[in-house]
Design a protein around this motif. Structure first.
Motif, PDB file in Angstrom:
ATOM      1  N   PRO A  61      80.811 -60.193 -49.280  1.00  0.00           N
ATOM      2  CA  PRO A  61      81.749 -59.668 -50.279  1.00  0.00           C
ATOM      3  C   PRO A  61      81.271 -58.309 -50.784  1.00  0.00           C
ATOM      4  N   SER A  62      82.223 -57.436 -51.037  1.00  0.00           N
ATOM      5  CA  SER A  62      81.907 -56.103 -51.544  1.00  0.00           C
ATOM      6  C   SER A  62      81.993 -56.130 -53.063  1.00  0.00           C
ATOM      7  N   TYR A  63      80.942 -55.656 -53.705  1.00  0.00           N
ATOM      8  CA  TYR A  63      80.924 -55.658 -55.158  1.00  0.00           C
ATOM      9  C   TYR A  63      81.307 -54.305 -55.727  1.00  0.00           C
ATOM     10  N   ARG A  64      81.569 -53.358 -54.829  1.00  0.00           N
ATOM     11  CA  ARG A  64      81.998 -52.041 -55.297  1.00  0.00           C
ATOM     12  C   ARG A  64      83.515 -51.998 -55.328  1.00  0.00           C
ATOM     13  N   PRO A  65      84.080 -51.386 -56.327  1.00  0.00           N
ATOM     14  CA  PRO A  65      85.543 -51.253 -56.326  1.00  0.00           C
ATOM     15  C   PRO A  65      85.969 -50.251 -55.250  1.00  0.00           C
ATOM     16  N   THR A  66      87.129 -50.466 -54.692  1.00  0.00           N
ATOM     17  CA  THR A  66      87.665 -49.548 -53.704  1.00  0.00           C
ATOM     18  C   THR A  66      87.963 -48.224 -54.393  1.00  0.00           C
TER      19      THR A  66
END
Length: 154
Positions: A61-66
């Motif tokens: 999972p990516s924890y950075r916002p797009t």
């Protein structure tokens, strides 16, 4: 002279004794291939299914916002003016979102300045207007202006 006849006779006798017996024409080797026993594959092997996919993995999972980018905004200009070589050209452009306007110019060999002014507004495409400043100058050709190199010897 007698000795010479004896030496010649002995040479012929030695050559006759050393010669192989019987005629031999061409290459005639003895057979060297001895095939072994024929191949026997034995009983056939029938394996079951061999593909066993492991567990499937999903990306971490990516924890950075797009990142969200706003409309493009920039402005630039540059120019070259080198009098000894006669080079004179440049470009300037400004963009704000989908609207772009700019111009570029170049000094032509005939002495005129060509300028292209353009705009791009959203989906309208590239719209350009080409203008020329100055009057074209063409040198006149004279009979005495031909190139005549002087030979150099040395």
């Amino acid at each position: 002279m007698n000795i010479m006849k004896v030496v010649l006779a002995l040479t012929l006798v030695v050559a006759a004794v050393a010669a192989p017996s019987g005629p031999r024409y061409g290459f005639n080797p003895s057979p060297s291939f001895n095939p072994g026993p024929s191949f026997n594959p034995g009983p056939s092997f029938n394996p079951g299914p061999s593909f066993n996919p492991g567990p499937s993995f999903s990306p971490a999972p990516s924890y950075r916002p797009t990142p969200s980018y706003g409309p493009a905004q920039y402005s630039f200009d540059w120019a070259v003016n080198d009098a000894p070589s006669g080079n004179d050209f440049g470009h300037e452009e400004t963009r704000n979102g989908d609207n772009t306007q700019g111009s570029y110019y170049v000094q032509l060999p005939d002495g005129r300045l060509q300028r292209v002014t353009y705009t791009v507004n959203g989906g309208s495409g590239y719209v350009a207007e080409v203008t020329y400043q100055g009057e074209a100058q063409f040198p006149t050709y004279g009979a005495g202006s031909a190139y005549r190199p002087t030979p150099v010897y040395g």
